[in-house]
Write an enzyme that holds these catalytic residues in place. Sequence first.
Site, mmCIF file in Angstrom:
data_model
loop_
_atom_site.group_PDB
_atom_site.id
_atom_site.type_symbol
_atom_site.label_atom_id
_atom_site.label_comp_id
_atom_site.label_asym_id
_atom_site.label_seq_id
_atom_site.Cartn_x
_atom_site.Cartn_y
_atom_site.Cartn_z
ATOM 1 N N PRO A 282 3.452 40.924 3.170
ATOM 2 C CA PRO A 282 4.719 41.345 3.761
ATOM 3 C C PRO A 282 4.552 42.566 4.664
ATOM 4 O O PRO A 282 3.743 43.451 4.373
ATOM 5 C CB PRO A 282 5.568 41.700 2.541
ATOM 6 C CG PRO A 282 4.565 42.215 1.555
ATOM 7 C CD PRO A 282 3.309 41.409 1.776
ATOM 8 N N TYR A 324 12.169 41.426 22.314
ATOM 9 C CA TYR A 324 12.605 40.292 21.494
ATOM 10 C C TYR A 324 14.114 40.049 21.592
ATOM 11 O O TYR A 324 14.623 39.178 20.893
ATOM 12 C CB TYR A 324 12.303 40.557 20.013
ATOM 13 C CG TYR A 324 10.866 40.792 19.649
ATOM 14 C CD1 TYR A 324 9.913 39.778 19.753
ATOM 15 C CD2 TYR A 324 10.452 42.022 19.148
ATOM 16 C CE1 TYR A 324 8.597 39.992 19.374
ATOM 17 C CE2 TYR A 324 9.139 42.245 18.761
ATOM 18 C CZ TYR A 324 8.221 41.221 18.877
ATOM 19 O OH TYR A 324 6.930 41.431 18.485
ATOM 20 N N CYS A 349 12.039 53.750 33.925
ATOM 21 C CA CYS A 349 12.431 53.126 35.188
ATOM 22 C C CYS A 349 12.270 51.617 35.122
ATOM 23 O O CYS A 349 11.376 51.037 35.740
ATOM 24 C CB CYS A 349 11.605 53.703 36.338
ATOM 25 S SG CYS A 349 11.772 55.472 36.439
HETATM 26 C C1 LIG Z 1 2.484 39.956 11.219
HETATM 27 C C2 LIG Z 1 1.832 39.272 10.092
HETATM 28 C C3 LIG Z 1 2.331 39.414 8.789
HETATM 29 C C4 LIG Z 1 3.557 40.224 8.461
HETATM 30 O O1 LIG Z 1 4.701 39.663 9.011
HETATM 31 P P1 LIG Z 1 6.129 40.270 8.617
HETATM 32 O O2 LIG Z 1 7.099 39.387 9.313
HETATM 33 O O3 LIG Z 1 6.172 41.654 9.120
HETATM 34 O O4 LIG Z 1 6.244 40.191 7.138
HETATM 35 C C5 LIG Z 1 1.656 38.791 7.762
HETATM 36 N N1 LIG Z 1 0.545 38.049 7.996
HETATM 37 C C6 LIG Z 1 0.049 37.880 9.233
HETATM 38 C C7 LIG Z 1 -1.185 37.081 9.422
HETATM 39 C C8 LIG Z 1 0.678 38.487 10.319
HETATM 40 O O5 LIG Z 1 0.178 38.305 11.538
#
Ligand SMILES: *Cc1c(COP(=O)(O)O)cnc(C)c1O
Length: 436
Positions: A282, A324, A349
Site C-alpha cells: 500500500p 491527473y 507560467c
Molecule cells: C505505485 C505502486 C504501489 C502503490 O500504489 P498505491 O495506489 O499508492 O497503493 C504498489 N505496488 C506497485 C508495484 C506500484 O507501482
Amino acid sequence: MGQGVLSTGFTRVDGVLYCEGVSLELIASEVGTPVYVYSAETIRDRYRRLDRILSPVPHRIHYTLKANSSRGVLAVLKDLGAGVDVVSGGELQRALLAGFAPSDIIFGGVGKTRRELAAALDAGILLINAESEAEIRLIDALAGEREIRAPVSIRVNPEITLDAPHDYIKTGGKGHKFGVPFDDAVHVAEVAAGLNHVDLVGLDMHLGSQLSRIDPYREGTERLASIFAELTKRGIDSLRYLDIGGGLGVRYDTEQPPDLQRFAAAILPTVTATGLQLIMEPGRFIVGNAGALVGRVLYRKHSGGKDYVIVDTGMTELLRPSHYGAFHRISAMRDRGDARQVDVVGPVCESGDFLALDRELDDVQPGDYIVVADTGAYGYVMASNYNSRLRPAEVMVDGDRFAVITARESLADLTRLEVDAPEWHVAAATIDGGGR
Ligand SMILES: *Cc1c(COP(=O)(O)O)cnc(C)c1O
C-alpha cells in the site's frame, strides 16, 4: 468552509486548522510556505487498520515508497514494523538509509537497470518482483556472477479492467506495460524455476491506484491463485508469497473507499487456500489522507468573468490536479465566511498550473493561508524545480510536537549540479567524416 474535520488528523479548533495538536498557522509562520504537513498518528492509524484486517493470515505490509519517500515518513512506518516496496535504486538507497533491514525490502518496477538489480542483490533484499522473462534471465546472470541465488517473484498482469479515476493510474489491464501477460505467466514461472541462480518465491500483481471496488482484488487474487495451482501441479513447490499489490483508494471528495472488512472477506479465503504468505504494497492508503499542503494567497484577480486566487504554490509542489485532474479539498486556514466561486492557481507560467477550478472557497485575501487537503501521497515526491522554483519543506506532526523532516530547498541547491566551467570533449571523427 467551516467544517470541523478537514481530514483525519486535521481539525478546526476555534476557527483555526490544526494538525493533531499543532496549529497549521504556527507551522506556516515558523517554517514558511509552501509547506507539506503530515500527521504521524494518521499514518500509524492507517497502517494498524490494514495490519489488523489482514491478521487472519500470515502477511507482510510493504509500504510503497513512491507515494512519499521522505525519511521522516519512513521512520514512522519503520517503528510500526512495516516493510517497504521500492521501484528504483534511489528508493532502495532511501530505504536502507532509513534503517530498513534488507530482508524487509522488495523491489519492483518495469524498467530496472542492471546496476539497480545488482545493488538489490548485493544488499540481500527479500525479493525482486520481476516483470519479464528477459529481466529474470538478467537477474539469473547477475546472481550467477555473485554465486548466489536471487529470490524472485513474478509480477503478473492479471488483465482486469478497472474503474480507477484516471487512465494513468491503471496498471493491471490487458496491454499495459506492466508485468508478465497472464497467459504467459505459467511459462515464465517454469523458466524462472529452471534457472540455476533464481529462487522462484512468489507471484505478484498490482492492479492500479485509487481503487474503490473490491471485485478486481477478488478476481486478481483468484487469478494469481490459479497460476499457483497450475505451478504446483507441474511440480514447482518453491513459492512462499502471494503479493496482491497496492491501490486501495482513499477519500478526496465524495468517493467511497473500499470497506476493509469486505476487502478482507473477498481475498483472504483465496489466500488461505494457497497456504502462501500474503504481501500487500500500500502507498496512498497509508499516507494519502495524512498530509496537507499549506500555501499563502498572493493576489486576487478578476479576468474574463472568473475570480482567481493566486497562491504561492501550484503544480510544482502538487502536480496531481494538473496531471491527473485530481480533486483536493481546499480550505481557508481561518474562517473567512462569504464563500466565492474561484479558480485557485499557482505562480507557474502554465495555464495548467492550478490547484482547483470553479471551487467554492472562503473569501480569502492576500496574506491568508490556504490548506490543500489529503496531499500526503504523490505530493512532495512529484514536486519539481520547474520555473526554478524551490521544492517546499516537509513537517511531521506528532501529538503536540512538530519537526521539519525535509528542509526547504535553497537557491544554492538549485544550481548545485551545474558545471561552472564546462570541459569540452572533441568527438572522434567517424569513417564518413562524422561532422555534419
Ligand atoms: C505505485 C505502486 C504501489 C502503490 O500504489 P498505491 O495506489 O499508492 O497503493 C504498489 N505496488 C506497485 C508495484 C506500484 O507501482
